[in-house]
Design an enzyme around this catalytic site. Sequence first.
Site, mmCIF file in Angstrom:
data_model
loop_
_atom_site.group_PDB
_atom_site.id
_atom_site.type_symbol
_atom_site.label_atom_id
_atom_site.label_comp_id
_atom_site.label_asym_id
_atom_site.label_seq_id
_atom_site.Cartn_x
_atom_site.Cartn_y
_atom_site.Cartn_z
ATOM 1 N N LYS A 203 32.026 -16.451 -29.417
ATOM 2 C CA LYS A 203 32.852 -16.683 -29.140
ATOM 3 C C LYS A 203 33.217 -15.253 -29.757
ATOM 4 C CE LYS A 203 36.220 -17.084 -31.692
ATOM 5 N NZ LYS A 203 37.565 -15.405 -31.816
ATOM 6 N N GLU A 278 27.176 -13.099 -42.095
ATOM 7 C CA GLU A 278 27.139 -11.904 -42.572
ATOM 8 C C GLU A 278 28.966 -11.703 -43.151
ATOM 9 O OE1 GLU A 278 27.995 -8.841 -42.487
ATOM 10 O OE2 GLU A 278 27.310 -7.901 -40.537
ATOM 11 N N CYS A 312 32.516 -3.738 -43.092
ATOM 12 C CA CYS A 312 31.912 -4.925 -44.281
ATOM 13 C C CYS A 312 31.005 -4.120 -44.794
ATOM 14 C CB CYS A 312 31.493 -5.843 -43.935
ATOM 15 S SG CYS A 312 30.114 -5.139 -42.602
ATOM 16 N N GLU A 409 38.562 -7.038 -51.576
ATOM 17 C CA GLU A 409 38.131 -6.326 -49.614
ATOM 18 C C GLU A 409 39.495 -5.641 -49.194
ATOM 19 O OE1 GLU A 409 35.965 -8.287 -46.612
ATOM 20 O OE2 GLU A 409 35.125 -6.676 -46.312
#
Length: 507
Positions: A203, A278, A312, A409
Amino acid sequence: MNIRANIPMPTAVVPPAIREGLSTARPMLIDGKWVAAQSGKTFEVFDPATGETIAHVAEGDKADVDLAVKAARRAFEAGPWAQMTPSERGRIIHCIGDLILDNIDELATIEALDNGKPKAVAKAADVTLSADMFHYMSGWATKLEGKHIPISALTAPGAEFVSMTRMEPIGVVGQIIPWNFPLLMAAWKLAPALTTGCTVVLKVAEETPLSALRLGELILEAGVPAGVVNIIPGFGETAGAALAEHPNVDKVAFTGSTEVGRLIVHAASRDLKKVSLELGGKSPNIVLGDADPELAIAGATAAIFFNHGQCCNAGSRLFVQRNLFDKVVEGVAAEADKIKLGPGLTEDTEMGPQVSRVQYDRVTGYLASGTEEGARAICGGEGLGGSGYFVAPTVLVDTKPEMKVVREEIFGPVLVASRFDEVDDALVAEANNTIYDLAAGVWSGDSARALRIANRLRAGTVWINCYHVFDAALPFGGYKQSGWGREMGQAVLSNYLETKAITTRIG
Ligand code: NDP
């Protein structure tokens, strides 16, 4: 005032062949065929440099995911893939890498248009590393060895046995990827799954489906049999959720936000599917007082601003020892001010827009919150407004550990910088003071000293006097809420393998 706000943004020319290719709705890949969504629906894909629609793409949903999972199951259990020798599988996977390189310019153009990253960067990093991932992984197809294990069989005295382990593919894998490195994330996920003999339903992110769909064509061209790789563009709440909870999926591999990572775990828990994740990061980048300041300035700049901060593993918390603080932080701000913003397809662009209006609002929201809480921008500090999603590279000082911009973040071009006096336990504790722990950087003229700090940082990757050095052979992943399992290297194979122990009585 933001000096960039008054500079007109250049416009980019989309190559006619790419424009032509996107002029009709892009279908999805199920069972080796390019098909429309069962619902007939499509969704719009936008150029983040202008906000204009560049393509319409089939909108996969639960019904399409179900068809794709059925195709993947058939291919796993009965198709030619299941009978293929490891060397045949390896050759096909290697061929995917070759085809990516043969089409490097087209793939980099698509990535620059769809994601907004500079085409030169897409070419040198995203596409090149994607090919390398398939090339590297192809070699493992013939090396998935079990062991011969001497056993004592205490409950069967006098009997003789031979015991061995066999590594087997986990089965049908659901993979869900984000938009920051669309092609590369597809490669990180697909290459090891194919190497181990799994079949896949992938996806792709709604913001950036185009390069993975082109990769799907190359995968078929390389000779991957029908049903082995199925690619579903669509939305997370519908297609993504349907894949994560599908009872006929054996394993889910996810890259994205920690928040959605939790939803994936929840969805997968009903059938106790295997899950690898992740997720996010808020990585510390530590400059010791004995570091080479020029190296540290260049390194800290790249650590946060590469890929527009949409990494990330971005080095988003900069810690600099007092004697170098002004020099390094002002140096990073000066470099940030020089970064040329523009559309990914414009030749001299060094930083493109944020990927979407949602991300633009999110990043500028953090900038506003930082200012409200007392942080000070020494460069950037604002979004540029207009129809594209550009945010000026920003360095925030006068921050405090409890501020949102320090804790959360941001996933944009925003660095928070703070100074420290001593290289001591308190420094290590503050660097580790995050719910994440994906990556870290240490800059020092004394590599033994840097290594001692690296050993104490709770991070899946630590770079010393460098940053963002990725390699298909190196495992990558996080501690704490940065995820479960590793991508790349030999380590990723275990995400897709089951270990079977076989014991034969021979006497
Ligand atoms: P998400 O975590 O929402 O998206 C990642 C992928 O998950 C996309 O394919 C998304 O689909 C899909 N998804 C979303 N919701 C679900 C669900 N309920 N079930 C299954 N799949 C789902 O990230 P965002 O794009 O929303 O970005 C938000 C933040 O996430 C960023 O600001 C950043 O902090 C972090 N992030 C981290 C990344 C990383 O590499 N670790 C990458 C991207 C983002 P859809 O295409 O519809 O969005």
